[in-house]
Design a protein around this motif. Sequence first.
Motif, PDB file in Angstrom:
ATOM      1  N   ALA A 183       0.846  -1.194   0.000  1.00 37.33           N
ATOM      2  CA  ALA A 183       0.000   0.000   0.000  1.00 37.33           C
ATOM      3  C   ALA A 183       0.879   1.241   0.000  1.00 37.33           C
ATOM      4  O   ALA A 183       2.098   1.171   0.197  1.00 37.33           O
ATOM      5  N   SER A 184       0.247   2.374  -0.224  1.00 39.77           N
ATOM      6  CA  SER A 184       0.968   3.648  -0.198  1.00 39.77           C
ATOM      7  C   SER A 184       0.038   4.729   0.320  1.00 39.77           C
ATOM      8  O   SER A 184      -1.188   4.575   0.323  1.00 39.77           O
ATOM      9  N   ALA A 186      -0.704   8.961   0.026  1.00 41.56           N
ATOM     10  CA  ALA A 186      -0.451  10.139  -0.806  1.00 41.56           C
ATOM     11  C   ALA A 186       0.566  11.061  -0.143  1.00 41.56           C
ATOM     12  O   ALA A 186       0.510  11.304   1.070  1.00 41.56           O
ATOM     13  N   MET A 218      -4.707   9.386   2.951  1.00 48.31           N
ATOM     14  CA  MET A 218      -5.362   8.787   1.789  1.00 48.31           C
ATOM     15  C   MET A 218      -4.596   7.514   1.457  1.00 48.31           C
ATOM     16  O   MET A 218      -3.465   7.556   0.981  1.00 48.31           O
ATOM     17  N   SER A 220      -3.892   4.037  -0.483  1.00 45.32           N
ATOM     18  CA  SER A 220      -4.117   3.431  -1.799  1.00 45.32           C
ATOM     19  C   SER A 220      -3.539   2.017  -1.828  1.00 45.32           C
ATOM     20  O   SER A 220      -2.420   1.787  -1.359  1.00 45.32           O
ATOM     21  N   ALA A 222      -4.449  -2.226  -3.853  1.00 45.06           N
ATOM     22  CA  ALA A 222      -5.261  -2.991  -4.804  1.00 45.06           C
ATOM     23  C   ALA A 222      -5.543  -4.366  -4.214  1.00 45.06           C
ATOM     24  O   ALA A 222      -4.682  -4.971  -3.570  1.00 45.06           O
ATOM     25  N   PRO A 231      -8.319  -1.545  -7.827  1.00 34.84           N
ATOM     26  CA  PRO A 231      -7.583  -0.495  -7.108  1.00 34.84           C
ATOM     27  C   PRO A 231      -8.524   0.302  -6.200  1.00 34.84           C
ATOM     28  O   PRO A 231      -9.666   0.591  -6.566  1.00 34.84           O
ATOM     29  N   LEU A 232      -8.033   0.644  -5.021  1.00 35.94           N
ATOM     30  CA  LEU A 232      -8.828   1.409  -4.062  1.00 35.94           C
ATOM     31  C   LEU A 232      -7.995   2.558  -3.497  1.00 35.94           C
ATOM     32  O   LEU A 232      -6.811   2.387  -3.202  1.00 35.94           O
ATOM     33  N   SER A 233      -8.607   3.715  -3.353  1.00 37.25           N
ATOM     34  CA  SER A 233      -8.013   4.853  -2.649  1.00 37.25           C
ATOM     35  C   SER A 233      -9.044   5.318  -1.635  1.00 37.25           C
ATOM     36  O   SER A 233     -10.129   5.786  -2.012  1.00 37.25           O
ATOM     37  N   LYS A 235     -10.002   7.379   1.997  1.00 30.96           N
ATOM     38  CA  LYS A 235      -9.687   8.327   3.061  1.00 30.96           C
ATOM     39  C   LYS A 235      -9.789   7.595   4.397  1.00 30.96           C
ATOM     40  O   LYS A 235     -10.801   6.940   4.681  1.00 30.96           O
ATOM     41  N   GLN A 265     -16.814   0.661  -3.042  1.00 35.88           N
ATOM     42  CA  GLN A 265     -15.636   0.281  -2.268  1.00 35.88           C
ATOM     43  C   GLN A 265     -16.008  -0.703  -1.158  1.00 35.88           C
ATOM     44  O   GLN A 265     -15.302  -1.687  -0.926  1.00 35.88           O
TER      45      GLN A 265
END
Length: 285
Positions: A183-184, A186, A218, A220, A222, A231-233, A235, A265
Amino acid sequence: MNLIQIQKSDLIVGQSLPWDLFDQEHRPILKRGHVIKTTDELNKLEESPLFRKESAAKQAHSGKIGLNFESMQLKVGHKLQLKLSSPAKEISGETNNSFYRTTLIGYVQDITLIVSMPASNESFLEGDQILVRLFSGKCVYSFTAYVDKIIKIPFKYLHLSFPKYILGQTIRKSRRVKCNIPASVADNPIPLTITDISATGAEIKATSLLGEPGTTIMLSFAIQILDKEVPLSIKSTIRSVKQINENGQETSCFGIEFNELESSQTFSLRSFIYQEIVENPYHAI
């Protein structure tokens, strides 16, 4: 009779069994008090799934329910997963641990289930014993069946024996599963790993501090649902932070709450969690 599958670690050479053991069809294997005398005996027992009775108190707590076929509310087009579980093939090494995806074509009550032939059709033979898993509504179901007939014209499909014993587990809304998802965040280059996830939050590990409790991020990542990468982003809010030592390295663990989820989501997250519980039941927390 409700049964729960036991773990291999529950069986120890030299110790007596604390409960009766059963196979997938509820047939008794060993009585309570039996002592496993050798490693060879233990290894032979572990070649096939083993079950024990579940106490009434634990059934009520865990959400286990007594089931009949109608409880599953199956409809034409329902997705099922099949796994070869013939004891003879397991001993000879002809099977693997893969589940094969298939679709319910129809059924005749108390006689047969009709399902499409999985893509790896060469793995199935008439007479094979298989484990069937699926999720429907808020429950995961499993039962044992046999391949009664393979039809090849005008298209390939299977006739399975009608299930006699069905096990079911209610999935809590916040059910979590273990995972290992990169994951990452922002505007932050720190590499992250999601180590467990639910439809409402996750646990994340990182090699440095991501933020304090209350910090909004945020997130992010997948998830793999069947053959599709989603893919999901999202909050999210950091709710907890703790430091642990893994292999001599300090690691930060973050409890994350998902915020303002879109309906798509939520659906994707629940589908992924149900899929993991069906395919990898030991990942469930």
